[in-house]
Design a protein around this motif. Structure first.
Motif, PDB file in Angstrom:
ATOM      1  N   PHE A 172      13.304 -21.401 -23.933  1.00 49.63           N
ATOM      2  CA  PHE A 172      13.433 -20.203 -23.341  1.00 49.63           C
ATOM      3  C   PHE A 172      14.965 -20.131 -21.820  1.00 49.63           C
ATOM      4  O   PHE A 172      14.830 -19.093 -20.868  1.00 49.63           O
ATOM      5  CB  PHE A 172      12.607 -19.699 -23.101  1.00 49.63           C
ATOM      6  CG  PHE A 172      11.253 -19.733 -23.613  1.00 49.63           C
ATOM      7  CD1 PHE A 172      11.745 -18.145 -24.891  1.00 49.63           C
ATOM      8  CD2 PHE A 172      10.412 -20.420 -24.249  1.00 49.63           C
ATOM      9  CE1 PHE A 172      10.898 -18.009 -25.765  1.00 49.63           C
ATOM     10  CE2 PHE A 172       9.495 -20.860 -24.634  1.00 49.63           C
ATOM     11  CZ  PHE A 172       9.559 -19.361 -25.622  1.00 49.63           C
ATOM     12  N   ARG A 173      15.414 -21.132 -21.536  1.00 54.16           N
ATOM     13  CA  ARG A 173      15.907 -20.803 -20.704  1.00 54.16           C
ATOM     14  C   ARG A 173      17.646 -21.075 -20.844  1.00 54.16           C
ATOM     15  O   ARG A 173      18.477 -21.296 -20.074  1.00 54.16           O
ATOM     16  CB  ARG A 173      16.138 -22.739 -19.569  1.00 54.16           C
ATOM     17  CG  ARG A 173      14.476 -22.006 -18.756  1.00 54.16           C
ATOM     18  CD  ARG A 173      14.663 -23.609 -17.782  1.00 54.16           C
ATOM     19  NE  ARG A 173      16.261 -23.643 -16.858  1.00 54.16           N
ATOM     20  CZ  ARG A 173      16.262 -24.652 -16.133  1.00 54.16           C
ATOM     21  NH1 ARG A 173      15.345 -25.463 -16.131  1.00 54.16           N
ATOM     22  NH2 ARG A 173      17.249 -24.213 -15.304  1.00 54.16           N
ATOM     23  N   VAL A 174      17.741 -21.143 -22.151  1.00 54.82           N
ATOM     24  CA  VAL A 174      19.704 -21.410 -23.552  1.00 54.82           C
ATOM     25  C   VAL A 174      19.941 -19.802 -22.615  1.00 54.82           C
ATOM     26  O   VAL A 174      20.982 -19.365 -22.718  1.00 54.82           O
ATOM     27  CB  VAL A 174      19.214 -21.563 -24.286  1.00 54.82           C
ATOM     28  CG1 VAL A 174      20.941 -21.722 -25.213  1.00 54.82           C
ATOM     29  CG2 VAL A 174      18.166 -23.154 -24.585  1.00 54.82           C
ATOM     30  N   PRO A 175      19.347 -18.599 -22.575  1.00 50.51           N
ATOM     31  CA  PRO A 175      19.886 -17.892 -22.703  1.00 50.51           C
ATOM     32  C   PRO A 175      20.732 -17.790 -20.844  1.00 50.51           C
ATOM     33  O   PRO A 175      21.661 -17.057 -20.823  1.00 50.51           O
ATOM     34  CB  PRO A 175      18.436 -16.694 -22.655  1.00 50.51           C
ATOM     35  CG  PRO A 175      18.213 -16.844 -23.585  1.00 50.51           C
ATOM     36  CD  PRO A 175      18.207 -18.298 -23.202  1.00 50.51           C
ATOM     37  N   ASP A 176      20.280 -17.980 -19.610  1.00 52.02           N
ATOM     38  CA  ASP A 176      20.584 -17.802 -18.438  1.00 52.02           C
ATOM     39  C   ASP A 176      21.677 -18.670 -18.316  1.00 52.02           C
ATOM     40  O   ASP A 176      22.494 -18.090 -18.009  1.00 52.02           O
ATOM     41  CB  ASP A 176      18.883 -18.826 -17.857  1.00 52.02           C
ATOM     42  CG  ASP A 176      18.331 -18.065 -17.469  1.00 52.02           C
ATOM     43  OD1 ASP A 176      18.690 -16.845 -17.871  1.00 52.02           O
ATOM     44  OD2 ASP A 176      16.753 -18.528 -17.859  1.00 52.02           O
ATOM     45  N   MET A 215      20.142 -16.211 -31.813  1.00 54.44           N
ATOM     46  CA  MET A 215      19.886 -15.057 -29.762  1.00 54.44           C
ATOM     47  C   MET A 215      20.990 -16.089 -29.531  1.00 54.44           C
ATOM     48  O   MET A 215      21.690 -15.791 -28.253  1.00 54.44           O
ATOM     49  CB  MET A 215      18.927 -16.195 -29.764  1.00 54.44           C
ATOM     50  CG  MET A 215      18.588 -16.026 -28.400  1.00 54.44           C
ATOM     51  SD  MET A 215      18.284 -17.226 -27.444  1.00 54.44           S
ATOM     52  CE  MET A 215      17.435 -18.417 -27.874  1.00 54.44           C
ATOM     53  N   ILE A 216      21.287 -17.234 -29.825  1.00 54.05           N
ATOM     54  CA  ILE A 216      22.469 -18.179 -28.856  1.00 54.05           C
ATOM     55  C   ILE A 216      23.913 -17.850 -29.343  1.00 54.05           C
ATOM     56  O   ILE A 216      24.818 -17.349 -28.629  1.00 54.05           O
ATOM     57  CB  ILE A 216      22.901 -20.320 -29.786  1.00 54.05           C
ATOM     58  CG1 ILE A 216      21.724 -20.519 -29.265  1.00 54.05           C
ATOM     59  CG2 ILE A 216      23.495 -20.365 -29.173  1.00 54.05           C
ATOM     60  CD1 ILE A 216      21.629 -22.067 -29.819  1.00 54.05           C
ATOM     61  N   ALA A 217      24.094 -17.337 -31.015  1.00 55.24           N
ATOM     62  CA  ALA A 217      25.188 -16.161 -31.042  1.00 55.24           C
ATOM     63  C   ALA A 217      26.051 -15.242 -30.254  1.00 55.24           C
ATOM     64  O   ALA A 217      26.714 -14.658 -30.214  1.00 55.24           O
ATOM     65  CB  ALA A 217      25.290 -16.536 -32.611  1.00 55.24           C
ATOM     66  N   SER A 218      24.584 -14.530 -29.578  1.00 54.28           N
ATOM     67  CA  SER A 218      24.547 -13.131 -28.939  1.00 54.28           C
ATOM     68  C   SER A 218      25.375 -13.321 -27.854  1.00 54.28           C
ATOM     69  O   SER A 218      25.630 -12.323 -27.561  1.00 54.28           O
ATOM     70  CB  SER A 218      23.446 -13.322 -28.670  1.00 54.28           C
ATOM     71  OG  SER A 218      22.402 -13.432 -28.650  1.00 54.28           O
TER      72      SER A 218
END
Length: 318
Positions: free
Chosen positions: A292-296, A136-139
């Protein structure tokens, strides 16, 4: 004779990143401890940890495949090659033509791919959670990194790091908003890729928050030492990349003498120390965010890199 000297300098750069990677991590830990008014571990504690792990016996799960055994060495090799390609104290070395930003991103992506596979190989729940979070982080981190590469390529006219460093150190650059956006985006990506606060806490083992640690819980002995060493090298890699691109001062040329090489090494050590202090201050002053705030967080880095690239396109078309 000239070729032998060039190969010796190239080998010295490869050995330098290998020797300094644990020291940089130990320095950051020491500064963080001092900021919290604690004694903290020794600067050479990461070296001791690696030696201790190398002496321990490897414990493998019954259902571990060959991929689980090979992955630590693949990750270490890919990360070391990527870190050694970045000019540290000199440019224009023997293998400088291979120091391409896209190749470095590909090497790091390959290491991440094998680490995620190894995390799922044994079949534990923690490994699966860590692998899914890592992907998810790599995407978001990899597209942001590629957009940063495109921005630098539009400015310098190349993705080869020696060319980029030479251009960034020349008076032709000036002050550009797009480069400021790329720098902020690169710092955010570096924080996320190295599992640092606020994205992840490298010193915790909380099951609900860890990302990198969840994938390596099943490793031990020399396998864990290789993975930890690769993590040290990855932190050094991003610091070296920021220093090479945005702080290209003090780099020796291709035909420089011993004095220039010594000054280049001193300048590189100063850049590592400055970046290590800034990282320690940043991690001490900020709290870890929810997963869940990492994508932001990474979405902001992606948007900054995209805006920087679009700004360069618009400025070129006008």
């Amino acid at each position: 004779m000239a070729l032998i000297i060039e190969l010796a300098v190239q080998g010295a750069q490869m050995a330098l990143v290998l020797l300094l990677a644990p020291l940089l991590t130990g320095f950051v830990r020491k500064v963080k401890a001092r900021l919290l008014r604690r004694q903290g571990p020794s600067l050479i504690q990461p070296y001791r940890d690696l030696l201790r792990l190398m002496r321990k016996e490897v414990v493998l799960a019954d259902n571990a495949s060959w991929l689980f055994r090979v992955t630590p060495y693949l990750i270490f090799a890919a990360t070391w090659v990527a870190a050694a390609l970045i000019p540290t104290f000199a440019t224009g070395l023997t293998f400088s033509w291979t120091a391409d930003l896209i190749a470095i991103v590909a090497l790091l992506g390959s290491a991440r791919f094998f680490l995620a596979l190894a995390g799922m190989d044994v079949g534990t729940s923690f490994g699966g959670i860590g692998a899914s979070r890592e992907v998810m982080i790599a995407s978001l981190a990899e597209p942001a990194m590629l957009l940063i590469v495109f921005s630098l390529a539009l400015v310098a006219g190349a993705t080869q790091l020696s060319t980029v460093a030479a251009f960034m150190g020349s008076p032709q650059v000036g002050l550009r908003v797009s480069l400021g956006m790329s720098l902020i985006a690169l710092v955010m990506v570096a924080v996320a890729e190295n599992a640092r606060i606020p994205v992840d806490n490298p010193s915790t083992h909380l099951e609900l928050t860890m990302v990198h640690e969840a994938m390596v819980l099943e490793y031990s002995g020399r396998h864990l030492a290789m993975i930890e060493f690769a993590a040290f090298l990855k932190l050094l890699l991003y610091v070296s990349l920021i220093a090479c691109v945005f702080l290209p001062w003090g780099l020796a040329g291709a035909v420089a003498g011993p004095k220039s090489f010594v000054l280049g090494v001193a300048a590189y050590l100063g850049k590592l120390a400055a970046c290590g202090i800034l990282l320690a201050v940043f991690e001490t002053a900020i709290a870890k965010m929810r997963v869940f705030r990492v994508p932001d967080f990474l979405g902001a880095a992606l948007m900054l890199a995209l805006l920087g690239t679009l700004l360069l396109f618009v400025s070129r078309s006008l």
